[in-house]
Design an enzyme around this catalytic site. Structure first.
Site, PDB file in Angstrom:
ATOM      1  N   HIS A  66       0.836  -1.219   0.000  1.00 27.08           N
ATOM      2  CA  HIS A  66       0.000   0.000   0.000  1.00 27.08           C
ATOM      3  C   HIS A  66       0.867   1.263   0.000  1.00 27.08           C
ATOM      4  CE1 HIS A  66      -3.347  -2.683   1.349  1.00 27.08           C
ATOM      5  NE2 HIS A  66      -2.374  -3.245   2.051  1.00 27.08           N
ATOM      6  N   GLU A  88       9.496   6.771 -17.250  1.00 32.06           N
ATOM      7  CA  GLU A  88       8.125   7.221 -17.519  1.00 32.06           C
ATOM      8  C   GLU A  88       7.642   6.694 -18.869  1.00 32.06           C
ATOM      9  OE1 GLU A  88       7.715  11.391 -15.181  1.00 32.06           O
ATOM     10  OE2 GLU A  88       9.224  11.317 -16.721  1.00 32.06           O
ATOM     11  N   LYS A  94      15.995  20.461 -12.842  1.00 32.98           N
ATOM     12  CA  LYS A  94      15.279  19.202 -13.008  1.00 32.98           C
ATOM     13  C   LYS A  94      16.098  18.130 -13.723  1.00 32.98           C
ATOM     14  CE  LYS A  94      11.439  18.265 -12.305  1.00 32.98           C
ATOM     15  NZ  LYS A  94      10.204  18.674 -12.988  1.00 32.98           N
ATOM     16  N   SER A 144      14.561  19.733 -17.889  1.00 32.78           N
ATOM     17  CA  SER A 144      13.390  20.560 -18.151  1.00 32.78           C
ATOM     18  C   SER A 144      13.843  21.777 -18.951  1.00 32.78           C
ATOM     19  CB  SER A 144      12.776  21.008 -16.826  1.00 32.78           C
ATOM     20  OG  SER A 144      11.980  22.164 -17.026  1.00 32.78           O
TER      21      SER A 144
END
Ligand code: ARG
Length: 460
Positions: A157, A291, A284, A278
Site C-alpha cells: 500500500h 516514464e 530538473k 526541463s
C-alpha cells in the site's frame, strides 16, 4: 499498376481506396518471409508436377536475385504502390523472369501466404525478443548478487512494511520477466504451424507434400484444417497479450524506481544517459526513460484490445479486416525491441543510495519481528499482534522510537515482554529470519539468483 485480381474489373480503383487498401507501407517487412515461402512453394508445386524442373529453377533464381537486391537496397519499397508485399514480390519477379513467374501462384492464395509469412516473421522477431529478455534477467540477477548486502524498506500500500534486501525487490521483477519468457516460448510453439497449402480457404487441389513443405520452412507441423488456417490469428493475439503483459510488468518496475528517484525517497538516481532535463527549470532531472516504459504499457494494451475487437464476431474465414493485425503486431515488437535494452541500460547504470534506504528503515518495520518474538515465547500470534500494537501506540504517546520504549512501559502492557526481546531491533537480523525458500534472507536470495542465472542461459 494492375492488381493481381484485375480480370473481372473494368473500372479503376479510387485513389483514396488504393491508399486505404494498401498494406505495403507496413507489410513490406514480410519480404524475406514471403520470398522464403515462395521458394518453398515453388519446390512443392514442382514436386506435384505443376512446374518443370527448369521452370522451378528459373523461379528460384529470380526469387534469390530479388532477395539479394532487396537486402542490398532496403529502400526498394519506397514509392511502390503495390497492394501488398505479396503483389510487390510477384510483380518484381514477373519483371525479371517474365511470364513463367505467373505459375508460382498455382494452388496458393494470399490468404494462406500471408498467414504463413506472419508466422515466419514472428518466429524471428520472437527469437530476438527472447534474447533481449534473457539478457535483462541476467543483468538483474548480476546486480542482485553484487548488492545483496543492501537493505531497504519493503512496501505494501506504499506504506513501509518490513525490511527486505534491495536484491529481493529487484528479483521480484526478474521473476515476472522470467514468466514472460516462458510465456513467449509457449506461444511461439503454438504458432509453429504452417498454413501454406490451405489455399484461399478450401485447401489445395494439387498433390503437394505439406509435410515436406512444412519441414522445409522449419515449421513443426502443417495446419490440420484449411478454413482454420486462413482464419486463425490467435497467435497474433497471444503475442499482443504477451507484449501487453510484459510492458505492464516493466511499468510496475519503472513506477517503483520513479518514486524512489524522487528527492523525498532519494534511494536511486538514474544515469544521465536515461534522463532528460526541463526546458524551464534548470535543476530538473526527469526519469523519462522510466516514464516512457510506464507509458508504453498503455499503448501495448491498446493493441491487444484493438485486435480482439477486430476479431470479435468476424465471419469465417479470411476477411480483409485481418489486414489490421499487422500494425499492432509490428508496433508491439518494435516497442519492446527498444524497451528491453532501455530497461537493461537503466538497470545497469542506476546509482543506488544504500544509506538513504537504511535511513528509511524505521523501527515500526520491526513491529512484526517483536510480535514474532512474543510468539516464540509462546504467546498466540493474534494476542502478540495486539500487544505490539499497543506498544506502538504507547511509543507514539511518549514521542519515542519503539526500541526506546522502556521495559517498564512494555511490561505494563504485558509481562510477556522481556529484556532479551531487545535483540529484535536489528534490521539485518530481521531479514535473516526469513530463511524459508522465497524469503529475503541472504541464502534464500542467493538461491533465487542461482535459479534465475541458470534459467537466463537457457534458450527460451
Ligand atoms: N494484405 C493482405 C493482408 O494483410 C493479404 C491477404 C489478402 N487477401 C485477400 N484475399 N485480399 O491480410
Amino acid at each position: 499498376m494492375s492488381p493481381l485480381w484485375g480480370g473481372r474489373f473494368t473500372g479503376a480503383t479510387d485513389p483514396n481506396m488504393a491508399r486505404f487498401n494498401t498494406s505495403l507501407p507496413f507489410d513490406w517487412r514480410l519480404w524475406e518471409a514471403d520470398i522464403a515461402g515462395s521458394l518453398a512453394w515453388a519446390r512443392a508445386i514442382c514436386g506435384a508436377g505443376l512446374l518443370t524442373l527448369e521452370e522451378r529453377d528459373q523461379i528460384t533464381a529470380g526469387l534469390e536475385a530479388l532477395r539479394a537486391e532487396i537486402a542490398a537496397q532496403p529502400a526498394a519499397f519506397a514509392g511502390a504502390i503495390d497492394e501488398d508485399i505479396h503483389s510487390f514480390i510477384e510483380r518484381r519477379l514477373t519483371e525479371s523472369i517474365g511470364p513463367v513467374a505467373g505459375k508460382l501462384h498455382t494452388g496458393r492464395s494470399r490468404n494462406d501466404q500471408v498467414a504463413t509469412d506472419v508466422r515466419l516473421w514472428l518466429r524471428e522477431a520472437g527469437a530476438q525478443l527472447d534474447g533481449a529478455l534473457g539478457a535483462l534477467i541476467a543483468a538483474a540477477a548480476e546486480r542482485a548478487a553484487a548488492e545483496i548486502d543492501v537493505l531497504m524498506p519493503g512496501y505494501t500500500h506504499v506504506q513501509p512494511a518490513q525490511p527486505v534486501r534491495w536484491s529481493h525487490w529487484l528479483l521480484s521483477h526478474a521473476w515476472a520477466w522470467q514468466r514472460d519468457r516462458a510465456r513467449l516460448a509457449d506461444l511461439l510453439a503454438r504458432a509453429d504451424v504452417m498454413p501454406l497449402g490451405a489455399g484461399a480457404l478450401a485447401g489445395c487441389p494439387f498433390p503437394i507434400d505439406r509435410i515436406a513443405l512444412a519441414a522445409g520452412l522449419g515449421f513443426a507441423s502443417a495446419s490440420p484444417n484449411s478454413m482454420d488456417a486462413v482464419s486463425d490469428r490467435d497467435f497474433v493475439a497471444e503475442f499482443l497479450f504477451w507484449g501487453a503483459l510484459l510492458a505492464t510488468h516493466l511499468s510496475r518496475w519503472a513506477e517503483d524506481l520513479i518514486q524512489w528517484s524522487s528527492r523525498e525517497y532519494g534511494f536511486v538516481e538514474l544515469a544521465d544517459a536515461y534522463s532528460t532535463g526541463s526546458s524551464l527549470m534548470p535543476q530538473k532531472k526527469n526519469p523519462d526513460a522510466l516514464e516512457l516504459l510506464r507509458g508504453k504499457a498503455g499503448r501495448l494494451q491498446g493493441h491487444l484490445a484493438g485486435l480482439l475487437a477486430t476479431l470479435k464476431a468476424l465471419p469465417s474465414t479470411y476477411d480483409k479486416d485481418l489486414q489490421e493485425d499487422k500494425e499492432p503486431l509490428f508496433d508491439t515488437s518494435d516497442t519492446l525491441t527498444l524497451a528491453l535494452p532501455i530497461t537493461q541500460g537503466v538497470l545497469e547504470t542506476l546509482t543506488i543510495h544504500p544509506e538513504r534506504m537504511r535511513a528509511a528503515l524505521g523501527d515500526e518495520l520491526l513491529a512484526t519481528d517483536l510480535a514474532d518474538a512474543l510468539v516464540r515465547a509462546g504467546v498466540p500470534f493474534r494476542e502478540s499482534h495486539h500487544l505490539v500494537g499497543r506498544a506502538v501506540r504507547r511509543a507514539e504517546e511518549l514521542g519515542c522510537r519503539l526500541r526506546d520504549l522502556p521495559l517498564v512501559d512494555l511490561q505494563a502492557i504485558s509481562p510477556r515482554f522481556t529484556a532479551e526481546m531487545a535483540g529484535v531491533w536489528d534490521f539485518e537480523r530481521s531479514v535473516e529470519q526469513r530463511q524459508a525458500s522465497g524469503g529475503t534472507a541472504r541464502a534464500a536470495v542467493e538461491a533465487q539468483i542461482a535459479a534465475l542465472t541458470a534459467a537466463s542461459k537457457d534458450q527460451g
